[in-house]
Design a protein around this motif. Structure first.
Motif, PDB file in Angstrom:
ATOM      1  N   SER A 146       0.839  -1.195   0.000  1.00  0.00           N
ATOM      2  CA  SER A 146       0.000   0.000   0.000  1.00  0.00           C
ATOM      3  C   SER A 146       0.876   1.248   0.000  1.00  0.00           C
ATOM      4  CB  SER A 146      -0.888  -0.012   1.246  1.00  0.00           C
ATOM      5  OG  SER A 146      -1.687   1.128   1.302  1.00  0.00           O
ATOM      6  N   PRO A 147       0.541   2.265  -0.725  1.00  0.00           N
ATOM      7  CA  PRO A 147      -0.641   2.472  -1.562  1.00  0.00           C
ATOM      8  C   PRO A 147      -0.577   1.760  -2.904  1.00  0.00           C
ATOM      9  CG  PRO A 147       0.736   4.420  -1.651  1.00  0.00           C
ATOM     10  CD  PRO A 147       1.381   3.472  -0.676  1.00  0.00           C
ATOM     11  N   VAL A 148       0.549   1.084  -3.149  1.00  0.00           N
ATOM     12  CA  VAL A 148       0.699   0.286  -4.360  1.00  0.00           C
ATOM     13  C   VAL A 148       1.524  -0.945  -3.994  1.00  0.00           C
ATOM     14  CG1 VAL A 148       2.761   1.555  -5.101  1.00  0.00           C
ATOM     15  CG2 VAL A 148       1.416   0.362  -6.789  1.00  0.00           C
ATOM     16  N   THR A 188       1.134  10.391 -10.939  1.00  0.00           N
ATOM     17  CA  THR A 188       0.470   9.745  -9.795  1.00  0.00           C
ATOM     18  C   THR A 188       1.168   8.443  -9.449  1.00  0.00           C
ATOM     19  OG1 THR A 188      -1.654  10.747 -10.341  1.00  0.00           O
ATOM     20  CG2 THR A 188      -1.711   8.761  -8.976  1.00  0.00           C
ATOM     21  N   ALA A 189       1.554   7.667 -10.447  1.00  0.00           N
ATOM     22  CA  ALA A 189       2.265   6.408 -10.205  1.00  0.00           C
ATOM     23  C   ALA A 189       3.591   6.671  -9.505  1.00  0.00           C
ATOM     24  CB  ALA A 189       2.473   5.654 -11.514  1.00  0.00           C
ATOM     25  N   ASN A 202       4.289   9.307  -7.579  1.00  0.00           N
ATOM     26  CA  ASN A 202       3.970   9.734  -6.214  1.00  0.00           C
ATOM     27  C   ASN A 202       3.607   8.543  -5.334  1.00  0.00           C
ATOM     28  OD1 ASN A 202       4.465  12.421  -6.784  1.00  0.00           O
ATOM     29  ND2 ASN A 202       2.327  12.885  -7.232  1.00  0.00           N
ATOM     30  N   ASN A 203       2.864   7.591  -5.888  1.00  0.00           N
ATOM     31  CA  ASN A 203       2.473   6.403  -5.119  1.00  0.00           C
ATOM     32  C   ASN A 203       3.669   5.553  -4.720  1.00  0.00           C
ATOM     33  OD1 ASN A 203      -0.252   7.003  -5.063  1.00  0.00           O
ATOM     34  ND2 ASN A 203      -0.721   5.784  -6.873  1.00  0.00           N
ATOM     35  N   GLU A 235       5.586   7.331  -1.888  1.00  0.00           N
ATOM     36  CA  GLU A 235       4.880   7.166  -0.610  1.00  0.00           C
ATOM     37  C   GLU A 235       5.008   5.739  -0.088  1.00  0.00           C
ATOM     38  OE1 GLU A 235       0.405   7.471   1.315  1.00  0.00           O
ATOM     39  OE2 GLU A 235       0.724   8.150  -0.732  1.00  0.00           O
ATOM     40  N   ALA A 236       4.854   4.763  -0.966  1.00  0.00           N
ATOM     41  CA  ALA A 236       4.931   3.360  -0.557  1.00  0.00           C
ATOM     42  C   ALA A 236       6.305   3.030   0.006  1.00  0.00           C
ATOM     43  CB  ALA A 236       4.607   2.452  -1.748  1.00  0.00           C
TER      44      ALA A 236
END
Length: 144
Positions: free
Chosen positions: A20-22, A85-86, A88-89, A92-93
């Motif tokens: 998460s988030p990916v 967005t990918a 950024n994800n 964050e992950a």
């Protein structure tokens, strides 16, 4: 096995467990051709050792305690309909995943993300991010 090798292995294991988030699909320390990966292998992360600084933290000849700061570059590749967005994800992950155990399985004193670089669309339709992770650790001379 050396402390620095234990830390590198811990980083790989930690990244492989991220959901998460990916969900991270592919993590390795061996270089690979990102353009040869299938869609099912994204996001993918190459973990590579970078620079390291070392210094004595005690006196004592062959049993001297040393402090080291090593950087790892996490070269992340993402794919998706919205690349920003990918990217950024994955940032964050990775940050959330590494923050769960900043001591890297009791092998380190601290772990921090110190730098993030973005490919700026140069490898479109794939997005790239290089995350620099700095790990502070201590070891006894002769057992690196």
């Amino acid at each position: 096995m050396s402390v620095r090798e234990n830390i590198a292995n811990n980083i790989v294991t930690t990244l492989q467990a991220i959901t998460s988030p990916v969900a991270v699909k592919y993590v390795t320390r061996e270089p690979f051709a990102f353009d040869k990966l299938s869609n099912a292998q994204f996001p993918a992360i190459l973990v590579r050792s970078a620079g390291e600084n070392r210094e004595d933290s005690s006196l004592g000849g062959s049993i001297t305690q040393r402090m080291a700061t090593i950087d790892y570059e996490l070269v992340c590749f993402v794919k998706g309909s919205v690349i920003d967005t990918a990217r950024n994800n994955i940032i964050e992950a990775v940050e959330e995943g590494l923050d769960v155990d900043r001591l890297r399985g009791a092998n380190a004193l601290d772990t921090q993300i110190t730098n993030i670089e973005i490919d700026q669309g140069s490898i479109d339709p794939i997005g790239g991010v290089i995350i620099t992770v700095r790990v502070l650790y201590q070891y006894t001379r002769g057992t690196t």
